[in-house]
Structure formats: structure tokens, C-alpha cells
Design a protein around this motif. Structure first.
Motif, PDB file in Angstrom:
ATOM      1  N   TYR A  31      36.840  40.232  44.442  1.00 17.83           N
ATOM      2  CA  TYR A  31      36.887  40.848  43.121  1.00 17.83           C
ATOM      3  C   TYR A  31      35.550  41.469  42.745  1.00 17.83           C
ATOM      4  CZ  TYR A  31      41.529  39.069  42.468  1.00 17.83           C
ATOM      5  OH  TYR A  31      42.862  38.825  42.604  1.00 17.83           O
ATOM      6  N   LEU A  32      34.470  40.921  43.270  1.00 17.30           N
ATOM      7  CA  LEU A  32      33.166  41.534  43.044  1.00 17.30           C
ATOM      8  C   LEU A  32      33.118  42.918  43.661  1.00 17.30           C
ATOM      9  CD1 LEU A  32      30.239  40.843  41.979  1.00 17.30           C
ATOM     10  CD2 LEU A  32      29.717  40.328  44.346  1.00 17.30           C
ATOM     11  N   LEU A  33      33.606  43.051  44.881  1.00 18.48           N
ATOM     12  CA  LEU A  33      33.576  44.345  45.573  1.00 18.48           C
ATOM     13  C   LEU A  33      34.639  45.311  45.050  1.00 18.48           C
ATOM     14  CD1 LEU A  33      33.001  43.215  49.264  1.00 18.48           C
ATOM     15  CD2 LEU A  33      31.394  44.378  47.753  1.00 18.48           C
ATOM     16  N   VAL A  34      35.778  44.815  44.629  1.00 11.80           N
ATOM     17  CA  VAL A  34      36.879  45.692  44.266  1.00 11.80           C
ATOM     18  C   VAL A  34      36.850  46.094  42.793  1.00 11.80           C
ATOM     19  CG1 VAL A  34      39.400  45.773  44.067  1.00 11.80           C
ATOM     20  CG2 VAL A  34      38.344  44.877  46.118  1.00 11.80           C
ATOM     21  N   GLU A  35      36.394  45.219  41.919  1.00 15.08           N
ATOM     22  CA  GLU A  35      36.467  45.529  40.495  1.00 15.08           C
ATOM     23  C   GLU A  35      35.112  45.648  39.814  1.00 15.08           C
ATOM     24  OE1 GLU A  35      39.067  43.033  38.348  1.00 15.08           O
ATOM     25  OE2 GLU A  35      40.731  43.326  39.740  1.00 15.08           O
ATOM     26  N   ILE A  36      34.225  44.724  40.063  1.00 19.51           N
ATOM     27  CA  ILE A  36      32.979  44.689  39.306  1.00 19.51           C
ATOM     28  C   ILE A  36      32.007  45.770  39.760  1.00 19.51           C
ATOM     29  CG2 ILE A  36      30.989  43.252  38.734  1.00 19.51           C
ATOM     30  CD1 ILE A  36      32.898  40.854  38.949  1.00 19.51           C
ATOM     31  N   VAL A  37      31.827  45.929  41.060  1.00 14.09           N
ATOM     32  CA  VAL A  37      30.883  46.930  41.572  1.00 14.09           C
ATOM     33  C   VAL A  37      31.321  48.355  41.220  1.00 14.09           C
ATOM     34  CG1 VAL A  37      29.884  47.904  43.665  1.00 14.09           C
ATOM     35  CG2 VAL A  37      29.942  45.438  43.366  1.00 14.09           C
ATOM     36  N   PRO A  38      32.586  48.746  41.453  1.00 12.04           N
ATOM     37  CA  PRO A  38      32.967  50.120  41.082  1.00 12.04           C
ATOM     38  C   PRO A  38      32.868  50.397  39.581  1.00 12.04           C
ATOM     39  CG  PRO A  38      34.569  49.213  42.582  1.00 12.04           C
ATOM     40  CD  PRO A  38      33.654  48.102  42.206  1.00 12.04           C
ATOM     41  N   SER A  39      33.261  49.446  38.753  1.00 13.54           N
ATOM     42  CA  SER A  39      33.184  49.691  37.315  1.00 13.54           C
ATOM     43  C   SER A  39      31.742  49.774  36.835  1.00 13.54           C
ATOM     44  CB  SER A  39      33.938  48.618  36.541  1.00 13.54           C
ATOM     45  OG  SER A  39      33.363  47.362  36.781  1.00 13.54           O
ATOM     46  N   SER A  40      30.864  48.953  37.380  1.00 13.42           N
ATOM     47  CA  SER A  40      29.463  49.050  36.987  1.00 13.42           C
ATOM     48  C   SER A  40      28.834  50.341  37.514  1.00 13.42           C
ATOM     49  CB  SER A  40      28.678  47.827  37.457  1.00 13.42           C
ATOM     50  OG  SER A  40      28.765  47.714  38.855  1.00 13.42           O
ATOM     51  N   LEU A  41      29.276  50.808  38.679  1.00 11.50           N
ATOM     52  CA  LEU A  41      28.786  52.080  39.205  1.00 11.50           C
ATOM     53  C   LEU A  41      29.219  53.242  38.310  1.00 11.50           C
ATOM     54  CD1 LEU A  41      27.311  53.455  41.589  1.00 11.50           C
ATOM     55  CD2 LEU A  41      29.535  53.665  42.686  1.00 11.50           C
TER      56      LEU A  41
END
Length: 62
Positions: A31-41
Motif C-alpha cells: 500500500y505504501l508503493l501503490v497508494e501513498i507514494v503516487p498520491s504524495s508525488l
């Protein structure tokens, strides 16, 4: 949108699980790679964009 669909399906189907892996640390990294990283980017990129130009024909309401 996809996550919402998965939650809907898992509510009615017992075989459908939301967990990707059987371990909580693997789920965290997924979930860190799929949701959190793209949204923060996306938020970072939107913050770095220049402000929107206002046309000379625009007059704010006084």
C-alpha cells in the motif's frame, strides 16, 4: 476507484480478500508503493506548478 470496487466485491464475496499478502509488513509495503507514494508525488508536483495566470479581462467582484 478500483479500491472502492474491491471493497464492494469483498463485502459480498467471502473468497475476495483485500489483503495482498498474508503478512502485515508486506501489506504495508504494497500500500505504501501503490497508494501513498503516487498520491504524495502528485501533491508534490501540483505544489511546484506555477500559479494560474489571471486574464486581463478578469475583474473581481468588489
Amino acid at each position: 476507484m478500483i479500491r472502492f470496487f474491491m471493497v464492494m466485491v469483498s463485502a459480498f464475496q467471502k473468497k475476495a480478500e483485500l489483503y495482498v499478502a498474508n503478512h502485515y509488513i508486506l501489506n504495508f509495503f504494497y500500500y505504501l508503493l501503490v497508494e501513498i507514494v503516487p498520491s504524495s508525488l502528485v501533491l508534490y508536483i501540483l505544489r511546484k506548478l506555477p500559479p494560474k495566470r489571471i486574464s486581463n479581462q478578469y475583474h473581481p467582484i468588489g
